[in-house]
Scaffold this active site. Sequence first.
Site, PDB file in Angstrom:
ATOM      1  N   HIS A 117      27.578  73.647  50.563  1.00  0.00           N
ATOM      2  CA  HIS A 117      28.257  74.520  51.517  1.00  0.00           C
ATOM      3  C   HIS A 117      29.728  74.123  51.640  1.00  0.00           C
ATOM      4  O   HIS A 117      30.087  72.967  51.387  1.00  0.00           O
ATOM      5  CB  HIS A 117      27.584  74.427  52.885  1.00  0.00           C
ATOM      6  CG  HIS A 117      26.146  74.847  52.863  1.00  0.00           C
ATOM      7  ND1 HIS A 117      25.749  76.157  52.966  1.00  0.00           N
ATOM      8  CD2 HIS A 117      25.006  74.115  52.723  1.00  0.00           C
ATOM      9  CE1 HIS A 117      24.431  76.224  52.904  1.00  0.00           C
ATOM     10  NE2 HIS A 117      23.954  75.003  52.756  1.00  0.00           N
ATOM     11  N   ARG A 182      26.699  56.093  39.514  1.00  0.00           N
ATOM     12  CA  ARG A 182      27.464  55.930  38.273  1.00  0.00           C
ATOM     13  C   ARG A 182      26.679  55.059  37.305  1.00  0.00           C
ATOM     14  O   ARG A 182      25.893  54.182  37.715  1.00  0.00           O
ATOM     15  CB  ARG A 182      28.830  55.310  38.546  1.00  0.00           C
ATOM     16  CG  ARG A 182      28.786  54.005  39.293  1.00  0.00           C
ATOM     17  CD  ARG A 182      30.177  53.474  39.546  1.00  0.00           C
ATOM     18  NE  ARG A 182      30.161  52.273  40.362  1.00  0.00           N
ATOM     19  CZ  ARG A 182      31.211  51.501  40.570  1.00  0.00           C
ATOM     20  NH1 ARG A 182      32.367  51.815  40.004  1.00  0.00           N
ATOM     21  NH2 ARG A 182      31.124  50.432  41.323  1.00  0.00           N
TER      22      ARG A 182
END
Length: 206
Positions: A117, A182
Amino acid sequence: MVDRVEEVLEKIRRGLLYTESEASFQDSQRRSDLIFEYNQTRPSDAARRRSLLEAILGSVGERIVLLSPFHAGFGSNVHIGDDFFGNVNLTFVDDVEIRIGDGVMIAPGVTLTTTGHPVHPDLRVDFRRFSEPIVIEDKVWIGSNAVVLPGVRIGYGAVIGAGSVVTHDIPAMTVAVGVPCRAVRRITDDDLRTRTAPAEEPRTYA
């Protein structure tokens, strides 16, 4: 009406903002009642559970284990390959497609969300949102309580550490952890001789 539907679908395909009202024509693709029924079905009733999964999901492979409860916005936009294991409280926010390959394992409490959003509250009127597909390639393992965000592809054989928030693509055959998630090291043949996957210092992979 047809032109308007195609206009909204094009916005969705391009990852542009669209509203709940604009996308309401898709409501018939929601499988909410069937998902509720699946979650109330006895684990021993394998035939019924399989039948329900075939009715709920966009496509479903062989030898599937999906423990109850699971949750999905639609269900019909989820595609799962062979030899899949999904533990309890797996959530699919599948306003657009989630594609899962073969041999994938997903631990408890994982969320795969294709939708986000806008940051500014004035842009969130009528639940305005954007959606981008998720792809999980073969033999991925996703740890408990991880969250995979819109538009992410997780490469073949990757391991996602528990509690990670995956905001970008993850390379194949890597261990990836953290918030944001990561890749911290490659998976090698040395891992054939170990039980777990200890992380090393973060590295950058080409």
